[in-house]
Design an enzyme around this catalytic site. Structure first.
Site, PDB file in Angstrom:
ATOM      1  N   GLU A   1      98.924  26.480  30.610  1.00  0.00           N
ATOM      2  CA  GLU A   1      99.926  27.311  29.954  1.00  0.00           C
ATOM      3  C   GLU A   1      99.396  27.633  28.563  1.00  0.00           C
ATOM      4  O   GLU A   1      98.543  26.917  28.037  1.00  0.00           O
ATOM      5  CB  GLU A   1     101.246  26.552  29.833  1.00  0.00           C
ATOM      6  CG  GLU A   1     101.367  25.606  28.623  1.00  0.00           C
ATOM      7  CD  GLU A   1     100.309  24.510  28.530  1.00  0.00           C
ATOM      8  OE1 GLU A   1      99.784  24.099  29.588  1.00  0.00           O
ATOM      9  OE2 GLU A   1      99.998  24.092  27.395  1.00  0.00           O
TER      10      GLU A   1
ATOM     11  N   LYS B   1      91.733  23.370  19.778  1.00  0.00           N
ATOM     12  CA  LYS B   1      92.112  23.211  21.181  1.00  0.00           C
ATOM     13  C   LYS B   1      90.929  23.014  22.127  1.00  0.00           C
ATOM     14  O   LYS B   1      91.065  22.385  23.166  1.00  0.00           O
ATOM     15  CB  LYS B   1      92.959  24.392  21.623  1.00  0.00           C
ATOM     16  CG  LYS B   1      94.333  24.390  20.969  1.00  0.00           C
ATOM     17  CD  LYS B   1      95.303  25.242  21.745  1.00  0.00           C
ATOM     18  CE  LYS B   1      96.695  25.151  21.148  1.00  0.00           C
ATOM     19  NZ  LYS B   1      96.776  25.939  19.900  1.00  0.00           N
TER      20      LYS B   1
ATOM     21  N   SER C   1      93.617  23.693  11.410  1.00  0.00           N
ATOM     22  CA  SER C   1      93.530  23.661  12.878  1.00  0.00           C
ATOM     23  C   SER C   1      92.878  24.886  13.493  1.00  0.00           C
ATOM     24  O   SER C   1      92.305  24.799  14.580  1.00  0.00           O
ATOM     25  CB  SER C   1      94.933  23.473  13.464  1.00  0.00           C
ATOM     26  OG  SER C   1      95.819  24.471  12.983  1.00  0.00           O
TER      27      SER C   1
HETATM   28  C1  LIG Z   1      98.055  25.792  19.189  1.00  0.00           C
HETATM   29  C2  LIG Z   1      97.807  25.688  17.763  1.00  0.00           C
HETATM   30  C3  LIG Z   1      98.551  24.819  16.954  1.00  0.00           C
HETATM   31  C4  LIG Z   1      99.720  24.024  17.448  1.00  0.00           C
HETATM   32  O1  LIG Z   1      99.441  23.142  18.479  1.00  0.00           O
HETATM   33  P1  LIG Z   1      99.387  21.561  18.241  1.00  0.00           P
HETATM   34  O2  LIG Z   1      99.325  21.008  19.605  1.00  0.00           O
HETATM   35  O3  LIG Z   1     100.618  21.191  17.496  1.00  0.00           O
HETATM   36  O4  LIG Z   1      98.168  21.298  17.458  1.00  0.00           O
HETATM   37  C5  LIG Z   1      98.217  24.721  15.621  1.00  0.00           C
HETATM   38  N1  LIG Z   1      97.209  25.443  15.103  1.00  0.00           N
HETATM   39  C6  LIG Z   1      96.486  26.297  15.838  1.00  0.00           C
HETATM   40  C7  LIG Z   1      95.399  27.071  15.195  1.00  0.00           C
HETATM   41  C8  LIG Z   1      96.753  26.448  17.187  1.00  0.00           C
HETATM   42  O5  LIG Z   1      96.033  27.293  17.922  1.00  0.00           O
END
Ligand SMILES: *Cc1c(COP(=O)(O)O)cnc(C)c1O
Length: 388
Positions: free
Chosen positions: A113, A91, A372
């Site tokens: 948000e 993010k 992610s």
């Molecule tokens: C917020 C988050 C997601 C989901 O958000 P996307 O916009 O779908 O990427 C996935 N993995 C992690 C570690 C997150 O913090």
């Protein structure tokens, strides 16, 4: 929000667009203009690249998961290490890009948000770095299950506003943030956390997250001399997935696979509808309202999904599959044990599907899993789930 105007731009097939009151549309038109002006501006790019490297720690590795690969005994599994970024997830790539844009636009106040708290932390971090006032809207239920992230945001100087309207979840926080923007747009920039919302947000978020696939494509060619068989990424709003897919969308031989929680199967069971100012495939309840969902991964708990994913699904370019909370929990533990990497519960959904798919493929096949985020934020929750 009332549908009073429809922009012509920002469509992916029938999805996307901008369905917002006129007042907000003016703000979004200005945002689009500034984004288009700066995204290719050499000074802006130099500054963005500087902070990607010096602050976020990019480029991050594409790690060969050798022990997991051996255990699964099928396709080779690589992990794109967004978990190693400063603040522990993908993010921050987007938060940094948008805050640099906000700075150029002269904004003094940032609002955002957050669901799991990760986008709030990324935003509060970037605000601290660039000396901006920061207000974060968060569903009350989420403030309770991610209490440490709330404290983190406060440490970083942000004001966290718990939203108890509606279900007290992410979608309710989005509604509050949009309301704030309409009231305060003259000095306020809304830093949106996923590839959702009205145009130009999905396009802008994709732009800043595309660094993931820009790097992974170069890295896989260096390591293997060929493109992967498939890219696998979890999908909540869809920002890490669209960033992980971006540079492969035109490579028709590379499969693109988004993984949703079985408890919030937006693309599997959803229908086209307008929510939060844009059209996408979404889960609706019997009254036609966005349906509350209950994934173990707070970051995947959103009833809609980005418009480009809605289009990639209906056009057949990408596949979307589901993984249960239980399967994700097992993958969380397995990756920890085999590779010494504790993945976020969100990312564990992608890992779980990669393990399933790898078993069906041959040793010549390559899978890239977009990791992610890291799982430190989830350890306490997993402790409770395992020991309940
Ligand atoms: C917020 C988050 C997601 C989901 O958000 P996307 O916009 O779908 O990427 C996935 N993995 C992690 C570690 C997150 O913090």
């Amino acid at each position: 929000m009332e549908n009073t105007s429809v922009a012509s731009k920002g469509y992916f097939g029938e999805f996307g667009g901008s369905f917002v009151p006129e007042e907000l549309q003016t703000v979004l038109d200005e945002l689009e203009e500034q984004f288009l002006k700066y995204k290719d501006d050499p000074d802006f790019i130099t500054e963005y690249k500087y902070y990607l490297k010096e602050y976020i720690g990019r480029e991050n590795p594409l790690t060969f998961a050798q022990n997991l690969t051996k255990k699964v005994n099928g396709a080779k599994i690589y992990l794109k290490r967004e978990d190693l970024n400063h603040t522990g997830a993908h993010k921050i790539n987007n938060a940094l890009g948008q805050i640099l844009l906000a700075k150029r636009m002269g904004a003094k106040r940032i609002i955002a948000e957050t669901g799991a708290g990760q986008h709030g932390v990324a935003t509060a971090t970037a605000c601290a770095m660039f000396g901006m006032e920061c207000v974060i809207y968060m569903g009350k239920l989420d403030t309770e299950r991610q209490a440490l992230n709330v404290f983190r945001m406060e440490l970083l100087g942000a004001k966290v506003v718990p939203v108890s309207k509606g279900q007290g979840r992410l979608k309710d926080a989005v509604d509050e943030a949009l309301g704030d923007l309409v009231q305060n747009y003259t000095n306020t920039f809304y830093l949106l956390g996923s590839a959702v919302g009205p145009h130009p947000y999905p396009t802008m978020v994709k732009h800043f997250q595309s660094i993931i696939s820009e790097e992974s494509k170069r890295q896989i060619i260096e390591k293997e001399g060929k493109l992967p068989t498939a890219i696998i990424a979890c999908a909540g709003g869809g920002s890490n997935a669209i960033g992980a897919f971006a540079h492969y969308i035109d490579e028709k031989n590379v499969r693109l696979i988004g993984v949703e929680p079985a408890e919030a199967p937006t693309l599997t069971e959803g229908v086209p509808a307008v929510i939060h100012g844009f059209k996408c495939i979404t889960l609706l309840d019997e009254n036609g309202e966005p349906k509350p969902t209950y994934s173990i991964a707070a970051g995947l708990d959103y009833p809609g999904i980005g418009p480009e994913h809605s289009f990639l699904k209906t056009s057949g370019r990408a596949d979307y599959v589901t993984i249960t909370g239980q399967e994700a929990l097992e993958a969380f533990q397995l990756l920890s044990k085999t590779e010494g990497i504790i993945p976020a519960l969100e990312s564990s959904h992608a890992v779980a599907y990669a393990i399933k798919l790898a078993k069906e493929l041959s040793k010549d096949d390559l899978l890239i899993v977009n990791l992610s985020g890291r799982g430190d934020k989830d350890v306490e929750q997993v402790f409770d789930m395992i020991n309940k």
